[in-house]
Scaffold this motif. Structure first.
Motif, mmCIF file in Angstrom:
data_model
loop_
_atom_site.group_PDB
_atom_site.id
_atom_site.type_symbol
_atom_site.label_atom_id
_atom_site.label_comp_id
_atom_site.label_asym_id
_atom_site.label_seq_id
_atom_site.Cartn_x
_atom_site.Cartn_y
_atom_site.Cartn_z
ATOM 1 N N THR A 1 0.869 -1.180 0.000
ATOM 2 C CA THR A 1 0.000 0.000 0.000
ATOM 3 C C THR A 1 0.904 1.228 0.000
ATOM 4 O O THR A 1 1.759 1.364 0.877
ATOM 5 C CB THR A 1 -0.902 0.022 1.256
ATOM 6 N N MET A 2 0.721 2.059 -0.998
ATOM 7 C CA MET A 2 1.535 3.263 -1.085
ATOM 8 C C MET A 2 0.653 4.501 -1.035
ATOM 9 O O MET A 2 -0.404 4.530 -1.666
ATOM 10 C CB MET A 2 2.340 3.277 -2.378
ATOM 11 N N SER B 1 1.832 1.165 5.630
ATOM 12 C CA SER B 1 1.919 1.717 4.277
ATOM 13 C C SER B 1 3.248 2.447 4.087
ATOM 14 O O SER B 1 3.892 2.879 5.045
ATOM 15 C CB SER B 1 0.727 2.626 3.963
ATOM 16 N N LEU B 2 3.618 2.536 2.824
ATOM 17 C CA LEU B 2 4.818 3.272 2.448
ATOM 18 C C LEU B 2 4.348 4.638 1.979
ATOM 19 O O LEU B 2 3.514 4.729 1.076
ATOM 20 C CB LEU B 2 5.551 2.529 1.330
ATOM 21 N N VAL B 3 4.845 5.689 2.612
ATOM 22 C CA VAL B 3 4.312 7.024 2.340
ATOM 23 C C VAL B 3 5.383 7.925 1.722
ATOM 24 O O VAL B 3 6.516 7.974 2.205
ATOM 25 C CB VAL B 3 3.798 7.660 3.659
ATOM 26 N N GLY B 4 5.012 8.633 0.665
ATOM 27 C CA GLY B 4 5.927 9.593 0.059
ATOM 28 C C GLY B 4 5.284 10.970 0.069
ATOM 29 O O GLY B 4 4.127 11.132 -0.344
ATOM 30 N N GLY C 1 7.002 14.844 12.181
ATOM 31 C CA GLY C 1 7.241 14.031 13.370
ATOM 32 C C GLY C 1 7.448 12.557 13.067
ATOM 33 O O GLY C 1 7.200 11.697 13.907
ATOM 34 N N LEU C 2 7.881 12.250 11.857
ATOM 35 C CA LEU C 2 8.201 10.867 11.497
ATOM 36 C C LEU C 2 9.625 10.861 10.954
ATOM 37 O O LEU C 2 10.053 11.833 10.336
ATOM 38 C CB LEU C 2 7.255 10.379 10.392
ATOM 39 N N ARG C 3 10.341 9.769 11.175
ATOM 40 C CA ARG C 3 11.701 9.708 10.641
ATOM 41 C C ARG C 3 11.664 9.197 9.205
ATOM 42 O O ARG C 3 11.137 8.115 8.936
ATOM 43 C CB ARG C 3 12.550 8.787 11.502
ATOM 44 N N PHE D 1 8.514 7.641 4.039
ATOM 45 C CA PHE D 1 8.336 7.112 5.392
ATOM 46 C C PHE D 1 7.721 5.717 5.311
ATOM 47 O O PHE D 1 6.816 5.482 4.498
ATOM 48 C CB PHE D 1 7.352 7.979 6.203
ATOM 49 N N SER D 2 8.207 4.865 6.168
ATOM 50 C CA SER D 2 7.589 3.552 6.264
ATOM 51 C C SER D 2 6.828 3.534 7.578
ATOM 52 O O SER D 2 7.424 3.669 8.641
ATOM 53 C CB SER D 2 8.700 2.503 6.242
#
Ligand SMILES: C[S@@+](CC[C@H](N)C(=O)[O-])C[C@H]1O[C@@H](n2cnc3c(N)ncnc32)[C@H](O)[C@@H]1O
Length: 403
Positions: free
Chosen positions: A328-329, A363-366, A379-381, A400-401
């Motif tokens: 899921t992206m 999910s993998l977020v771009g 606030g995410l690495r 971000f994963s």
């Protein structure tokens, strides 16, 4: 087979993805620089590069290349060339200059080369080709520094980011080549679930759809490619009466028929209901050459990001991806409003980060943004940060994963 050297241009930051694309399309990459990739390939493959590439802007072929010590020397070398090999007298042209040299003023250099080119055709045909600075049939690019000069001809014509399907748009649509670059960085190969929660005119999900359906990126171009007007086009495998576009529309249709149907779902969403007719229009444009209606696996939801995870279509699709062990992206470019106060930007990006953490696990977020301040407050690495230079705007794509 005889290999020839070419250079593609792309948006600075996307060179690695352009190189991958060139390799996949049978080219051999020599090196990358800021906004360009040099490679070798058989000229018959150039029509494929033009019609299938997703992260390339122009395809350039060097005509003259080398050191020079004065403008006079350069002009002399230009005058030894029969320019009718590169330009038909009925076609318009333009010369762009990139770079700077102490040897002559840019404007003067362009004029001098132009005169040589026009004279060469005048001698041969008795006709002077004319210049069109807005929409030329043929573009020549002069790359100069103090010691070297290269003159290229461009095989693309209208830059390849202008696919031709996005005929309507709302605020700040993203460049199609950047959209395709983001998908490439994320690893979207067309399979799985893809969501753009702030899709605007739909560029990112439409590029994702084009990948899933194996569409050739460039078959919507009304003016074809500059290559179609090259006097020596047969050296590129183009027979009389065939254009790159025509050739590839057929090939593209075949590729859809031949490809195994990949499992995919694509969802575009936006809080603004005005995007609905625009995305619908653009998707129709995208699929018209194939005579295909909007597939059921593509949907557009009018939903605020805060509530998108609870949307029934989204819920069902996420379950489907999970059950089938598919990725899921989530990929988007949040608004970057210069008028927004810094406090608001911080708030907004914090809201995005919180929503991702709470509602978008697995999910993998771009996220691409021009707001450094904003991204800091997600606030995410980030697993990966990529600097993409969109004209004068410095943007960052963060991956971000979410666990
Ligand atoms: C920069 S535009 C995206 C442009 C798009 N990538 C394109 O190519 O057209 C940002 C979009 O985010 C939407 N948006 C802003 N806040 C939102 C929210 N909280 N939920 C959903 N959409 C939102 C806006 O309506 C706008 O369409």
């Amino acid at each position: 087979v005889k290999q020839v050297e070419y250079t593609i241009t792309t948006i600075p930051g996307l060179e690695s993805e352009a190189s991958k694309e060139i390799s996949n399309l049978n080219g051999k990459v020599l090196n990358e620089g800021s906004g360009f990739v040099r490679f070798t390939i058989h000229p018959f493959e150039i029509p494929n590069i033009l019609s299938q590439s997703r992260v390339i802007l122009r395809v350039l072929e060097p005509i003259i290349e080398g050191e020079y010590t004065s403008l006079k020397e350069l002009i002399h070398r230009c005058s030894l060339i029969d320019w009718s090999r590169f330009l038909q007298p009925k076609n318009t042209f333009k010369i762009d200059l990139v770079g700077r040299t102490a040897l002559a003023a840019n404007q003067y250099m362009v004029l001098a080369v132009k005169d040589v080119l026009v004279d060469s055709l005048k001698r041969k045909y008795g006709i002077r080709p004319s210049i069109d600075t807005r929409n030329p049939d043929q573009l020549f690019i002069l790359f100069v520094n103090n010691t070297h000069c290269t003159i290229y001809r461009d095989a693309a014509g209208v830059p390849l980011n202008q696919r031709g399907y996005r005929t309507k748009s709302l605020e700040a649509p993203i460049n199609e080549v950047i959209a395709a670059g983001l998908l490439s960085f994320l690893g979207w190969n067309g399979t799985g679930l893809f969501i753009d929660p702030m899709c605007g005119s739909g560029t990112i999900p439409l590029e994702a759809l084009s990948k899933s359906m194996n569409l050739y990126s460039q078959i919507h171009r009304t003016k074809g490619f500059a290559l179609d007007r090259w006097p020596d086009r047969k050296n590129y495998g183009l027979k009389q009466g065939t254009t790159t576009g025509k050739l590839n529309q057929t090939l593209s249709q075949q590729s859809i028929l031949l490809s195994n149907p990949k499992p995919w779902r694509i969802i575009g969403a936006d809080k603004n209901p005005d995007v609905k007719p625009i995305v619908a229009h653009n998707i129709t444009q995208l699929l018209t050459p194939y005579d295909i209606k909007q597939p059921d696996d593509f949907s557009l939801e009018i939903e605020h990001f805060e509530y998108l995870h609870a949307n029934p279509v989204v819920k069902e699709a996420r379950l489907w991806a999970q059950k089938n062990d598919l990725p899921t992206m989530v990929c988007f470019n949040p608004p970057y409003d210069q008028r927004m106060a810094v406090e608001d930007i911080r708030e907004f990006y914090k809201f995005i980060g919180d929503t991702l953490k709470q509602q978008w696990k697995h999910s993998l977020v771009g996220i691409i943004s021009g707001s450094v301040e904003g991204i800091k407050h997600i606030g995410l690495r980030a697993q990966r940060k990529i600097h993409i230079k969109n004209g004068p705007i410095d943007t960052r794509f963060h991956i971000f994963s979410i666990h």
